[in-house]
Design a protein around this motif. Structure first.
Motif, PDB file in Angstrom:
ATOM      1  N   MET A  86       0.850  -1.186   0.000  1.00  0.00           N
ATOM      2  CA  MET A  86       0.000   0.000   0.000  1.00  0.00           C
ATOM      3  C   MET A  86       0.888   1.240   0.000  1.00  0.00           C
ATOM      4  O   MET A  86       2.000   1.220   0.505  1.00  0.00           O
ATOM      5  N   ARG A  87       0.359   2.312  -0.543  1.00  0.00           N
ATOM      6  CA  ARG A  87       1.085   3.590  -0.589  1.00  0.00           C
ATOM      7  C   ARG A  87       0.166   4.692  -0.079  1.00  0.00           C
ATOM      8  O   ARG A  87      -1.028   4.695  -0.369  1.00  0.00           O
ATOM      9  N   ASP A  88       0.744   5.638   0.673  1.00  0.00           N
ATOM     10  CA  ASP A  88      -0.029   6.803   1.130  1.00  0.00           C
ATOM     11  C   ASP A  88      -0.670   7.476  -0.066  1.00  0.00           C
ATOM     12  O   ASP A  88      -0.033   7.670  -1.096  1.00  0.00           O
ATOM     13  N   ASP A  89      -1.948   7.833   0.086  1.00  0.00           N
ATOM     14  CA  ASP A  89      -2.676   8.475  -1.003  1.00  0.00           C
ATOM     15  C   ASP A  89      -3.205   9.821  -0.512  1.00  0.00           C
ATOM     16  O   ASP A  89      -4.271   9.895   0.081  1.00  0.00           O
ATOM     17  N   ILE A  98      -4.058   0.788  -2.739  1.00  0.00           N
ATOM     18  CA  ILE A  98      -3.605  -0.603  -2.732  1.00  0.00           C
ATOM     19  C   ILE A  98      -2.913  -0.843  -4.071  1.00  0.00           C
ATOM     20  O   ILE A  98      -3.539  -0.755  -5.129  1.00  0.00           O
ATOM     21  N   LEU A  99      -1.616  -1.136  -4.021  1.00  0.00           N
ATOM     22  CA  LEU A  99      -0.841  -1.292  -5.250  1.00  0.00           C
ATOM     23  C   LEU A  99      -0.781  -2.729  -5.748  1.00  0.00           C
ATOM     24  O   LEU A  99      -0.872  -2.976  -6.949  1.00  0.00           O
ATOM     25  N   LEU A 100      -0.625  -3.669  -4.821  1.00  0.00           N
ATOM     26  CA  LEU A 100      -0.249  -5.010  -5.242  1.00  0.00           C
ATOM     27  C   LEU A 100      -0.552  -6.020  -4.156  1.00  0.00           C
ATOM     28  O   LEU A 100      -0.471  -5.704  -2.968  1.00  0.00           O
ATOM     29  N   CYS A 108       8.016  -9.456  -1.796  1.00  0.00           N
ATOM     30  CA  CYS A 108       7.723  -8.712  -0.564  1.00  0.00           C
ATOM     31  C   CYS A 108       8.997  -8.094  -0.012  1.00  0.00           C
ATOM     32  O   CYS A 108       8.995  -6.948   0.423  1.00  0.00           O
ATOM     33  N   GLN A 109      10.084  -8.853  -0.027  1.00  0.00           N
ATOM     34  CA  GLN A 109      11.350  -8.339   0.481  1.00  0.00           C
ATOM     35  C   GLN A 109      11.822  -7.129  -0.315  1.00  0.00           C
ATOM     36  O   GLN A 109      12.343  -6.172   0.243  1.00  0.00           O
ATOM     37  N   ASP A 110      11.621  -7.177  -1.627  1.00  0.00           N
ATOM     38  CA  ASP A 110      12.010  -6.032  -2.460  1.00  0.00           C
ATOM     39  C   ASP A 110      11.241  -4.767  -2.057  1.00  0.00           C
ATOM     40  O   ASP A 110      11.823  -3.681  -1.968  1.00  0.00           O
ATOM     41  N   TYR A 111       9.942  -4.896  -1.814  1.00  0.00           N
ATOM     42  CA  TYR A 111       9.153  -3.736  -1.408  1.00  0.00           C
ATOM     43  C   TYR A 111       9.508  -3.300   0.012  1.00  0.00           C
ATOM     44  O   TYR A 111       9.505  -2.114   0.316  1.00  0.00           O
ATOM     45  N   ALA A 112       9.821  -4.242   0.885  1.00  0.00           N
ATOM     46  CA  ALA A 112      10.208  -3.894   2.252  1.00  0.00           C
ATOM     47  C   ALA A 112      11.534  -3.138   2.258  1.00  0.00           C
ATOM     48  O   ALA A 112      11.729  -2.223   3.056  1.00  0.00           O
ATOM     49  N   ASP A 113      12.449  -3.510   1.362  1.00  0.00           N
ATOM     50  CA  ASP A 113      13.750  -2.846   1.288  1.00  0.00           C
ATOM     51  C   ASP A 113      13.644  -1.416   0.791  1.00  0.00           C
ATOM     52  O   ASP A 113      14.440  -0.564   1.178  1.00  0.00           O
ATOM     53  N   SER A 114      12.670  -1.145  -0.078  1.00  0.00           N
ATOM     54  CA  SER A 114      12.581   0.201  -0.648  1.00  0.00           C
ATOM     55  C   SER A 114      12.156   1.225   0.401  1.00  0.00           C
ATOM     56  O   SER A 114      12.590   2.367   0.356  1.00  0.00           O
ATOM     57  N   GLY A 115      11.307   0.849   1.323  1.00  0.00           N
ATOM     58  CA  GLY A 115      10.860   1.765   2.357  1.00  0.00           C
ATOM     59  C   GLY A 115       9.877   2.823   1.885  1.00  0.00           C
ATOM     60  O   GLY A 115       9.459   3.667   2.661  1.00  0.00           O
ATOM     61  N   GLU A 116       9.509   2.801   0.624  1.00  0.00           N
ATOM     62  CA  GLU A 116       8.598   3.805   0.085  1.00  0.00           C
ATOM     63  C   GLU A 116       7.132   3.427   0.319  1.00  0.00           C
ATOM     64  O   GLU A 116       6.286   4.294   0.421  1.00  0.00           O
TER      65      GLU A 116
END
Length: 183
Positions: A86-89, A98-100, A108-116
């Motif tokens: 999810m991303r702030d809207d 809800i993105l994905l 999941c790890q890739d998204y967790a690493d980005s922190g965005e």
């Protein structure tokens, strides 16, 4: 030949509760998924005092035949989970976009690493576990480990006196000193 992914619509249920922080009045958390759900846009499912559960969105869960190793890792977890990204809207009336939704713990790890983005792990329903397990059994191919061979280059030889060939000089400034030799 590239195979198309198997896609399943997945409804994302988000729970809003009063926040314990003085800086935010509400806390939002993805709490469950609805396999095969129809389209929704923050539709209220349940209210209990200040706690509200929304069917926030329906996103496709895509299963790729090349990611079966990741799905196996996810299924072997103590609690098999779907990762909801999810991303702030700030531009709409809803707090998150809800993105994905993914069954791959590697993604999941890739998204967790980005922190965005905000990543929530939601337990998979039993029917979804069975669907992914069947998909893996049909498409998984064990990758054969191939040990690479070393090249025949000798790395134990000493290259004393070699320097930059572009610099002309009587002595080499890159020469390594040898033990026992006067400077």
């Amino acid at each position: 030949m590239r195979q198309a992914p198997v896609s399943l619509p997945l409804g994302i249920v988000v729970r809003r509760t009063p926040s314990v922080s003085r800086w935010a009045p509400w806390a939002y958390k993805a709490v469950s998924v609805i396999p095969g759900a129809g389209a929704a846009d923050w539709q209220v499912l349940r209210e209990d005092g200040d706690v509200i559960e929304y069917h926030a969105a329906t996103v496709p869960l895509e299963l790729w035949h090349t990611d079966t190793e990741a799905y196996l890792a996810g299924l072997s977890a103590r609690v098999p989970s779907i990762g909801v990204v999810m991303r702030d809207d700030d531009e709409s009336a809803h707090p998150y976009e809800i993105l994905l939704a993914t069954a791959s713990p590697y993604e999941c790890q890739d998204y967790a690493d980005s922190g965005e983005e905000l990543l929530e792990l939601v337990p998979m329903p039993e029917g979804l576990v069975a669907l992914i397990r069947d998909f893996v059994e049909e498409h998984h191919e064990e990758e054969v480990f191939v040990k690479r061979r070393r090249d025949k280059k000798r790395i134990d030889e000493v290259e004393d006196g070699r320097g930059d060939p572009r610099i002309t000089q009587l002595t080499d400034v890159y020469r390594a000193p040898r033990a026992g030799r006067p400077n």
